[in-house]
Design an enzyme around this catalytic site. Structure first.
Site: not given
Ligand code: F6R
Length: 223
Positions: A63, A124, A126, A131
């Protein structure tokens, strides 16, 4: 899924660096998918110290933030500083997600796919910047970063307001086509989400849970 618990961060870093070393030595033309963030820093140090031959290795970063690539906190700067400038890898062999996204995907498939993908995990759940709510079929695309991710990553930028709000990420579908996947996590604050992702329901609400559907995944954790 089994979570292999290692005694400390040094052991985590050397264990995963050994896996990457074996991959590169057995297959000089290896294609690696690589993460940024805090967790892999030790692994990159270990890899640099091994003085491997990276001249045939091809890398695909997972990313990038949508931001100036010369900013010191861009993932391009991170990779140059922590790995690329410290090895003999060819800059032309180092790929970051780019537009058109189909071009990036074609680069991966055209190089016969990713042999080894190293992943971190966000608080979270990811993986890369997929996400919660990301489709399990997703491919490389632009995403909005969640509030949690922006808050977590503000430690690199000083203030929350300076964190980019968008990124380009490899998709979950793209990641799952990797032949082998290693997930690494360090710190108490990651333990709960790691357990939920590896041993809870497989759901798009917890992107990392998709790894339960991959047949060649290893998960390493240290406190
Ligand atoms: C970054 C990436 C992210 C991180 C995750 C954990 O390239 O893919 O999924 O791996 O946010 O980051 P750290 O290691 O900083 O806790």
């Amino acid at each position: 899924m089994e979570i292999k618990v290692l005694k400390d961060y040094n052991e985590l870093s050397s264990t995963v660096a050994d896996i990457v070393e074996t991959q590169i030595k057995e297959h000089l033309l290896s294609k690696l998918a690589l993460p940024t963030g805090d967790t892999p820093l030790g692994m990159y140090d270990e890899l640099v110290n091994k003085k491997l031959d990276w001249s045939h290795v091809i890398t695909f970063n997972l990313d990038v933030y949508l931001m100036n690539i010369n900013h010191p906190e861009s993932y391009q700067s991170y990779m140059r500083k922590n790995l690329f400038d410290r090895t003999n890898i060819y800059p032309d062999h180092c790929h970051f997600p780019f537009r058109p996204f189909s071009g990036f995907e074609d680069k991966i498939s055209g190089s016969m796919g990713i042999d080894l993908c190293i992943l971190g995990i966000g608080s979270n759940g990811h993986i890369a910047f997929n996400e919660p709510g990301s489709s399990f079929l997703s491919r490389t695309r632009v995403v909005n970063l969640s509030e949690q991710t922006i808050k977590d990553n503000s430690r690199f930028f000083g203030t929350v307001d300076d964190v980019p709000t968008q990124a380009i990420t490899m998709g979950l579908g793209t990641i799952m086509e990797s032949k082998k996947i290693i997930l690494i996590a360090s710190g108490d604050h990651k333990l709960n989400i790691l357990n939920v992702a590896m041993n809870g329901e497989v759901t798009e609400d917890v992107p990392a849970s998709i790894l339960q559907n991959h047949e060649n995944v290893e998960v390493y954790y240290c406190d």
